[in-house]
Design a protein around this motif. Sequence first.
Motif, PDB file in Angstrom:
ATOM      1  N   ILE A  50       0.896  -1.259   0.005  1.00 28.24           N
ATOM      2  CA  ILE A  50       0.096  -0.025   0.049  1.00 28.24           C
ATOM      3  C   ILE A  50       0.742   1.342   0.197  1.00 28.24           C
ATOM      4  CG2 ILE A  50      -1.618   1.364   1.190  1.00 28.24           C
ATOM      5  CD1 ILE A  50      -2.993  -1.060   0.030  1.00 28.24           C
ATOM      6  N   TYR A  51       1.891   1.167   0.917  1.00 27.05           N
ATOM      7  CA  TYR A  51       2.789   2.315   0.700  1.00 27.05           C
ATOM      8  C   TYR A  51       3.397   2.712  -0.679  1.00 27.05           C
ATOM      9  CZ  TYR A  51       6.289   5.939   2.384  1.00 27.05           C
ATOM     10  OH  TYR A  51       7.029   6.809   2.424  1.00 27.05           O
ATOM     11  N   LEU A  52       4.008   1.682  -1.350  1.00 22.82           N
ATOM     12  CA  LEU A  52       4.589   1.773  -2.538  1.00 22.82           C
ATOM     13  C   LEU A  52       3.576   2.403  -3.422  1.00 22.82           C
ATOM     14  CD1 LEU A  52       6.488   1.045  -4.415  1.00 22.82           C
ATOM     15  CD2 LEU A  52       5.913  -1.165  -4.970  1.00 22.82           C
ATOM     16  N   CYS A  53       2.340   1.736  -3.356  1.00 18.66           N
ATOM     17  CA  CYS A  53       1.369   2.287  -4.464  1.00 18.66           C
ATOM     18  C   CYS A  53       1.009   3.806  -4.244  1.00 18.66           C
ATOM     19  CB  CYS A  53       0.017   1.579  -4.341  1.00 18.66           C
ATOM     20  SG  CYS A  53       0.139  -0.315  -4.891  1.00 18.66           S
ATOM     21  N   ALA A  54       0.871   4.177  -2.838  1.00 24.98           N
ATOM     22  CA  ALA A  54       0.368   5.477  -2.471  1.00 24.98           C
ATOM     23  C   ALA A  54       1.568   6.460  -2.795  1.00 24.98           C
ATOM     24  CB  ALA A  54       0.230   5.634  -0.948  1.00 24.98           C
ATOM     25  N   PHE A  55       2.874   5.962  -2.759  1.00 25.16           N
ATOM     26  CA  PHE A  55       4.090   6.793  -3.117  1.00 25.16           C
ATOM     27  C   PHE A  55       4.152   7.067  -4.372  1.00 25.16           C
ATOM     28  CE2 PHE A  55       8.344   7.445  -4.090  1.00 25.16           C
ATOM     29  CZ  PHE A  55       8.962   8.275  -3.083  1.00 25.16           C
ATOM     30  N   LEU A  56       3.797   6.078  -5.210  1.00 23.87           N
ATOM     31  CA  LEU A  56       3.954   5.946  -6.769  1.00 23.87           C
ATOM     32  C   LEU A  56       2.691   6.926  -7.240  1.00 23.87           C
ATOM     33  CD1 LEU A  56       5.127   2.754  -7.878  1.00 23.87           C
ATOM     34  CD2 LEU A  56       6.380   4.595  -7.920  1.00 23.87           C
ATOM     35  N   TRP A  57       1.684   6.767  -6.573  1.00 28.64           N
ATOM     36  CA  TRP A  57       0.325   7.536  -7.060  1.00 28.64           C
ATOM     37  C   TRP A  57       0.678   8.783  -6.748  1.00 28.64           C
ATOM     38  CZ3 TRP A  57      -3.305  10.254  -3.904  1.00 28.64           C
ATOM     39  CH2 TRP A  57      -4.476  10.574  -4.887  1.00 28.64           C
ATOM     40  N   ALA A  58       1.405   9.359  -5.616  1.00 28.16           N
ATOM     41  CA  ALA A  58       1.611  10.913  -5.439  1.00 28.16           C
ATOM     42  C   ALA A  58       2.232  11.485  -6.690  1.00 28.16           C
ATOM     43  CB  ALA A  58       2.375  10.950  -3.985  1.00 28.16           C
ATOM     44  N   PHE A  59       3.070  10.674  -7.331  1.00 26.93           N
ATOM     45  CA  PHE A  59       3.900  11.458  -8.588  1.00 26.93           C
ATOM     46  C   PHE A  59       3.052  11.248  -9.846  1.00 26.93           C
ATOM     47  CE2 PHE A  59       7.176  10.544  -5.500  1.00 26.93           C
ATOM     48  CZ  PHE A  59       7.882  11.824  -5.373  1.00 26.93           C
ATOM     49  N   ALA A  60       1.841  10.391  -9.720  1.00 27.77           N
ATOM     50  CA  ALA A  60       1.167  10.154 -11.065  1.00 27.77           C
ATOM     51  C   ALA A  60       0.068  11.099 -11.554  1.00 27.77           C
ATOM     52  CB  ALA A  60       0.779   8.852 -11.093  1.00 27.77           C
ATOM     53  N   VAL A  61      -0.375  11.579 -10.022  1.00 26.05           N
ATOM     54  CA  VAL A  61      -1.447  12.756 -10.273  1.00 26.05           C
ATOM     55  C   VAL A  61      -1.174  13.818 -10.527  1.00 26.05           C
ATOM     56  CG1 VAL A  61      -3.430  13.524  -8.727  1.00 26.05           C
ATOM     57  CG2 VAL A  61      -2.695  11.220  -8.533  1.00 26.05           C
ATOM     58  N   ALA A  69      -4.981  15.829  -0.173  1.00 29.13           N
ATOM     59  CA  ALA A  69      -6.234  15.392   0.631  1.00 29.13           C
ATOM     60  C   ALA A  69      -6.739  14.069   0.580  1.00 29.13           C
ATOM     61  CB  ALA A  69      -7.581  16.279  -0.453  1.00 29.13           C
ATOM     62  N   VAL A  70      -6.402  13.221  -0.566  1.00 36.12           N
ATOM     63  CA  VAL A  70      -6.757  12.055  -0.399  1.00 36.12           C
ATOM     64  C   VAL A  70      -6.002  11.253   0.533  1.00 36.12           C
ATOM     65  CG1 VAL A  70      -6.958   9.608  -1.830  1.00 36.12           C
ATOM     66  CG2 VAL A  70      -7.745  12.021  -2.888  1.00 36.12           C
ATOM     67  N   LEU A  71      -4.879  11.296   0.642  1.00 38.05           N
ATOM     68  CA  LEU A  71      -3.738  10.503   1.448  1.00 38.05           C
ATOM     69  C   LEU A  71      -4.026  10.954   3.083  1.00 38.05           C
ATOM     70  CD1 LEU A  71      -0.620  10.343  -0.743  1.00 38.05           C
ATOM     71  CD2 LEU A  71      -2.278   8.535  -0.253  1.00 38.05           C
ATOM     72  N   VAL A  72      -4.118  12.252   3.344  1.00 33.52           N
ATOM     73  CA  VAL A  72      -4.291  12.849   4.661  1.00 33.52           C
ATOM     74  C   VAL A  72      -5.559  12.473   5.018  1.00 33.52           C
ATOM     75  CG1 VAL A  72      -4.263  14.687   6.262  1.00 33.52           C
ATOM     76  CG2 VAL A  72      -2.500  14.117   4.503  1.00 33.52           C
ATOM     77  N   GLY A  73      -6.616  12.717   4.187  1.00 31.70           N
ATOM     78  CA  GLY A  73      -8.032  12.465   4.649  1.00 31.70           C
ATOM     79  C   GLY A  73      -8.522  11.154   4.810  1.00 31.70           C
ATOM     80  N   SER A  74      -8.080  10.431   3.779  1.00 33.19           N
ATOM     81  CA  SER A  74      -8.403   8.910   3.928  1.00 33.19           C
ATOM     82  C   SER A  74      -7.397   8.400   5.049  1.00 33.19           C
ATOM     83  CB  SER A  74      -8.311   8.343   2.648  1.00 33.19           C
ATOM     84  OG  SER A  74      -7.028   8.219   2.250  1.00 33.19           O
ATOM     85  N   GLY A  75      -6.487   8.511   5.350  1.00 29.51           N
ATOM     86  CA  GLY A  75      -5.650   8.143   6.172  1.00 29.51           C
ATOM     87  C   GLY A  75      -6.147   8.376   7.702  1.00 29.51           C
ATOM     88  N   ALA A  76      -6.607   9.778   7.956  1.00 34.81           N
ATOM     89  CA  ALA A  76      -7.230  10.009   9.149  1.00 34.81           C
ATOM     90  C   ALA A  76      -8.552   9.301   9.279  1.00 34.81           C
ATOM     91  CB  ALA A  76      -7.420  11.461   9.086  1.00 34.81           C
ATOM     92  N   VAL A  77      -9.080   9.096   8.315  1.00 33.07           N
ATOM     93  CA  VAL A  77     -10.646   8.568   8.521  1.00 33.07           C
ATOM     94  C   VAL A  77     -10.320   7.066   8.861  1.00 33.07           C
ATOM     95  CG1 VAL A  77     -12.689   7.540   7.295  1.00 33.07           C
ATOM     96  CG2 VAL A  77     -11.961   9.956   6.890  1.00 33.07           C
ATOM     97  N   MET A  78      -9.365   6.309   8.306  1.00 32.46           N
ATOM     98  CA  MET A  78      -9.177   4.736   8.384  1.00 32.46           C
ATOM     99  C   MET A  78      -8.608   4.845   9.958  1.00 32.46           C
ATOM    100  SD  MET A  78      -7.741   2.998   5.271  1.00 32.46           S
ATOM    101  CE  MET A  78      -6.333   4.145   4.641  1.00 32.46           C
ATOM    102  N   GLY A  79      -7.819   5.873  10.399  1.00 33.88           N
ATOM    103  CA  GLY A  79      -7.079   5.699  11.738  1.00 33.88           C
ATOM    104  C   GLY A  79      -8.421   5.933  12.959  1.00 33.88           C
ATOM    105  N   ILE A  80      -9.190   6.868  12.457  1.00 32.56           N
ATOM    106  CA  ILE A  80     -10.424   7.133  13.361  1.00 32.56           C
ATOM    107  C   ILE A  80     -11.268   5.946  13.542  1.00 32.56           C
ATOM    108  CG2 ILE A  80     -12.569   8.262  13.872  1.00 32.56           C
ATOM    109  CD1 ILE A  80     -10.804  10.977  12.646  1.00 32.56           C
ATOM    110  N   ALA A  81     -11.450   5.268  12.330  1.00 32.41           N
ATOM    111  CA  ALA A  81     -12.404   4.028  12.306  1.00 32.41           C
ATOM    112  C   ALA A  81     -11.642   2.867  13.052  1.00 32.41           C
ATOM    113  CB  ALA A  81     -12.590   3.689  10.795  1.00 32.41           C
ATOM    114  N   ALA A  82     -10.379   2.862  12.844  1.00 33.64           N
ATOM    115  CA  ALA A  82      -9.740   1.497  13.600  1.00 33.64           C
ATOM    116  C   ALA A  82      -9.602   2.017  15.241  1.00 33.64           C
ATOM    117  CB  ALA A  82      -8.355   1.745  13.101  1.00 33.64           C
TER     118      ALA A  82
END
Length: 90
Positions: A50-61, A69-82
Amino acid sequence: MLIALRIGAAIFAGYGFTWGFIALTTAVLFALGMAFHDAEHLSAILGLLIYLCAFLWAFAVRSLGRVWAVLVGSGAVMGIAASLLQHNLI
């Protein structure tokens, strides 16, 4: 400056996203009956991918704001849900 922000997003926001994913996956697998350490190790192994995909995606977009927004927002949502799921399990 934009390159530095994109590198920062790839490294730090990607890490936060991966941390949220690992925490949520561990909690969900444990709630489904998997042993805690097995769930933890499986989540960590998947987290590397997942980290590899997120890292590469950050340069592709194209949009740097979308990356943050996507990485921080969804990371925060997943952290709160966990956190909420772990609180309900204990």
